[in-house]
Design a protein around this motif. Structure first.
Motif, PDB file in Angstrom:
ATOM      1  N   ARG A 175       0.800  -1.218   0.000  1.00 55.29           N
ATOM      2  CA  ARG A 175       0.000   0.000   0.000  1.00 55.29           C
ATOM      3  C   ARG A 175       0.835   1.273   0.000  1.00 55.29           C
ATOM      4  O   ARG A 175       0.631   2.195  -0.807  1.00 55.29           O
ATOM      5  CB  ARG A 175      -0.926  -0.004   1.223  1.00 55.29           C
ATOM      6  N   ASN A 176       1.802   1.358   0.935  1.00 57.60           N
ATOM      7  CA  ASN A 176       2.492   2.624   1.167  1.00 57.60           C
ATOM      8  C   ASN A 176       3.586   2.924   0.151  1.00 57.60           C
ATOM      9  O   ASN A 176       3.847   4.102  -0.137  1.00 57.60           O
ATOM     10  CB  ASN A 176       3.076   2.649   2.580  1.00 57.60           C
ATOM     11  N   LEU A 177       4.235   1.896  -0.375  1.00 56.55           N
ATOM     12  CA  LEU A 177       5.307   2.170  -1.329  1.00 56.55           C
ATOM     13  C   LEU A 177       4.790   2.900  -2.565  1.00 56.55           C
ATOM     14  O   LEU A 177       5.323   3.962  -2.921  1.00 56.55           O
ATOM     15  CB  LEU A 177       6.019   0.870  -1.711  1.00 56.55           C
ATOM     16  N   PRO A 178       3.749   2.403  -3.247  1.00 52.10           N
ATOM     17  CA  PRO A 178       3.249   3.169  -4.395  1.00 52.10           C
ATOM     18  C   PRO A 178       2.571   4.467  -4.002  1.00 52.10           C
ATOM     19  O   PRO A 178       2.603   5.443  -4.765  1.00 52.10           O
ATOM     20  CB  PRO A 178       2.267   2.196  -5.069  1.00 52.10           C
ATOM     21  N   LEU A 179       1.970   4.524  -2.815  1.00 54.58           N
ATOM     22  CA  LEU A 179       1.339   5.763  -2.367  1.00 54.58           C
ATOM     23  C   LEU A 179       2.360   6.889  -2.277  1.00 54.58           C
ATOM     24  O   LEU A 179       2.135   8.004  -2.758  1.00 54.58           O
ATOM     25  CB  LEU A 179       0.659   5.534  -1.012  1.00 54.58           C
ATOM     26  N   ILE A 180       3.501   6.601  -1.661  1.00 59.51           N
ATOM     27  CA  ILE A 180       4.540   7.625  -1.513  1.00 59.51           C
ATOM     28  C   ILE A 180       5.107   8.006  -2.874  1.00 59.51           C
ATOM     29  O   ILE A 180       5.305   9.191  -3.171  1.00 59.51           O
ATOM     30  CB  ILE A 180       5.649   7.125  -0.566  1.00 59.51           C
ATOM     31  N   ARG A 181       5.367   6.999  -3.700  1.00 59.20           N
ATOM     32  CA  ARG A 181       5.928   7.296  -5.015  1.00 59.20           C
ATOM     33  C   ARG A 181       5.011   8.215  -5.817  1.00 59.20           C
ATOM     34  O   ARG A 181       5.449   9.185  -6.439  1.00 59.20           O
ATOM     35  CB  ARG A 181       6.156   6.002  -5.793  1.00 59.20           C
ATOM     36  N   ARG A 182       3.725   7.932  -5.824  1.00 54.62           N
ATOM     37  CA  ARG A 182       2.789   8.726  -6.613  1.00 54.62           C
ATOM     38  C   ARG A 182       2.617  10.126  -6.035  1.00 54.62           C
ATOM     39  O   ARG A 182       2.454  11.097  -6.790  1.00 54.62           O
ATOM     40  CB  ARG A 182       1.454   7.990  -6.711  1.00 54.62           C
ATOM     41  N   ALA A 183       2.659  10.249  -4.717  1.00 53.20           N
ATOM     42  CA  ALA A 183       2.585  11.574  -4.099  1.00 53.20           C
ATOM     43  C   ALA A 183       3.770  12.427  -4.528  1.00 53.20           C
ATOM     44  O   ALA A 183       3.620  13.609  -4.870  1.00 53.20           O
ATOM     45  CB  ALA A 183       2.537  11.441  -2.579  1.00 53.20           C
ATOM     46  N   VAL A 184       4.937  11.830  -4.523  1.00 54.28           N
ATOM     47  CA  VAL A 184       6.148  12.539  -4.934  1.00 54.28           C
ATOM     48  C   VAL A 184       6.052  12.955  -6.395  1.00 54.28           C
ATOM     49  O   VAL A 184       6.352  14.099  -6.763  1.00 54.28           O
ATOM     50  CB  VAL A 184       7.390  11.651  -4.698  1.00 54.28           C
ATOM     51  N   GLU A 185       5.619  12.043  -7.235  1.00 54.04           N
ATOM     52  CA  GLU A 185       5.545  12.318  -8.664  1.00 54.04           C
ATOM     53  C   GLU A 185       4.504  13.393  -8.978  1.00 54.04           C
ATOM     54  O   GLU A 185       4.758  14.327  -9.742  1.00 54.04           O
ATOM     55  CB  GLU A 185       5.211  11.028  -9.414  1.00 54.04           C
ATOM     56  N   ARG A 186       3.321  13.265  -8.373  1.00 54.45           N
ATOM     57  CA  ARG A 186       2.242  14.206  -8.678  1.00 54.45           C
ATOM     58  C   ARG A 186       2.549  15.622  -8.226  1.00 54.45           C
ATOM     59  O   ARG A 186       2.048  16.587  -8.801  1.00 54.45           O
ATOM     60  CB  ARG A 186       0.936  13.730  -8.034  1.00 54.45           C
ATOM     61  N   HIS A 187       3.371  15.752  -7.188  1.00 55.26           N
ATOM     62  CA  HIS A 187       3.620  17.082  -6.629  1.00 55.26           C
ATOM     63  C   HIS A 187       5.020  17.600  -6.956  1.00 55.26           C
ATOM     64  O   HIS A 187       5.487  18.553  -6.334  1.00 55.26           O
ATOM     65  CB  HIS A 187       3.368  17.059  -5.131  1.00 55.26           C
ATOM     66  N   GLY A 188       5.689  16.961  -7.904  1.00 57.51           N
ATOM     67  CA  GLY A 188       6.958  17.480  -8.398  1.00 57.51           C
ATOM     68  C   GLY A 188       8.081  17.483  -7.380  1.00 57.51           C
ATOM     69  O   GLY A 188       8.920  18.389  -7.382  1.00 57.51           O
ATOM     70  N   LEU A 189       8.133  16.456  -6.534  1.00 55.65           N
ATOM     71  CA  LEU A 189       9.129  16.417  -5.459  1.00 55.65           C
ATOM     72  C   LEU A 189      10.270  15.448  -5.723  1.00 55.65           C
ATOM     73  O   LEU A 189      11.025  15.120  -4.810  1.00 55.65           O
ATOM     74  CB  LEU A 189       8.447  16.036  -4.142  1.00 55.65           C
TER      75      LEU A 189
END
Length: 317
Positions: free
Chosen positions: A58-72
């Motif tokens: 659950r958390n591994l893709p959640l963090i990755r997508r948050a980073v990607e979507r917000h340009g981090l």
């Protein structure tokens, strides 16, 4: 010295946000990231400790997508997995029920679950299968650190031969009593190929051991990490941290009294760097190496990722 934008390779959470929480949300992750940037951490690896399989899924893709979507991506270049490949005899504050033996297949599975976003992994050097798991991680481009183990010299050498590059929070993640000569601290110090990650919050290591590590490894092979947890930002008192019933003392010590062990840390890397500077063991140039340059080198990043301004970082939310 002034804060140039520190790089922290081990951040378990911040101010109520635990990156290993099975109910972690994207907004919580972004809030924690914003607060870390505001506190002087320019680049960090969100760290998941030893967790149930469903948390990784659950958390591994959640963090990755948050980073990607917000340009981090420049400020959060990947995830550090501090577990599940650790030794039950050196478990520290982790839950022994969720420990797994390292294997190339498990490394590959976690890498795929994270959609390639694993940047650093901690492996117990004395676990059966450790060299093979380390070799697979390196082929995938993942930096490898060894720790939370009872490794002897041969184990450490074998891990370095397989591609390990560092030691996770050297001097911690260990039983309170060790053999005076044959122990993972001495073995790790003696292996020149491994850089030492250390926590300089004033509680994890005494000043004299910090001095010894710096003298043995040199400023080019030491990396300061905070090991910050969700308790960073909490007031003193009882708290639930990383699955532990912990106590945070007025001077910042965070520990589990039942297990008689520390439970990560309650400070950010800026605090750790100020404490290290106060020991007067390193020049400003050397502090820059241990607080920034060496960490970027370990994970294969470049100084350009540091150019993102703090204002841009804090636009995440």
């Amino acid at each position: 010295m002034n804060n140039p934008g520190w790089v922290d390779l081990q951040v378990n959470g911040h101010n109520g946000v635990n990156f290993s929480d099975p109910e972690l949300t994207e907004s919580e992750f972004l809030r924690a990231a914003d607060e870390l940037f505001a506190a002087g951490t320019a680049v960090f690896l969100p760290t998941l400790i030893t967790s149930p399989a469903e948390v990784y899924r659950r958390n591994l893709p959640l963090i990755r997508r948050a980073v990607e979507r917000h340009g981090l991506a420049g400020a959060v270049p990947g995830i550090h997995l501090e577990g599940p490949f650790i030794a039950r005899g050196a478990i520290g504050s982790h839950n022994p029920e969720w420990v797994q033996a390292p294997s190339p297949e498990t490394v590959e599975r976690l890498y795929q679950q994270a959609e390639g976003f694993v940047r650093l992994i901690t492996v117990s050097a004395d676990a059966p299968g450790a060299p093979e798991a380390i070799a697979r991680a390196r082929k995938l481009g993942i930096a490898v650190s060894v720790g939370h183990h009872l490794a002897n010299t041969a184990d450490i050498v074998n891990a370095a031969d397989a591609g390990a590059q560092a030691l996770t929070h050297l001097g911690n993640g260990l039983p309170n009593q060790l053999d005076r000569h044959r122990n993972p601290i001495w073995a790790g110090l003696a292996e020149d190929r491994l850089s030492a990650m250390i926590i300089t919050d004033g509680h994890h290591l005494p000043a004299d051991l910090i001095k010894v590590i710096l003298r043995v490894k040199g400023a080019d092979r030491v990396i300061v990490t905070s090991d910050a947890s969700e308790a960073a930002g909490y007031p003193p008192g009882h708290c639930r941290v990383l699955g532990n019933d912990a106590i945070l003392t007025p001077d910042g010590k965070l520990y589990n009294p039942a297990k008689n062990c520390l439970v990560a840390a309650a400070v950010t890397l800026d605090f750790c760097m100020k404490h290290l500077a106060s020991l007067e063991l390193l020049s400003d140039a050397e502090l820059l190496k241990v607080g920034r340059t060496n960490a970027l080198r370990l994970i294969g990043s470049t100084p350009e990722c540091m150019e993102t301004t703090r204002q841009e970082n804090t636009s995440a939310t």
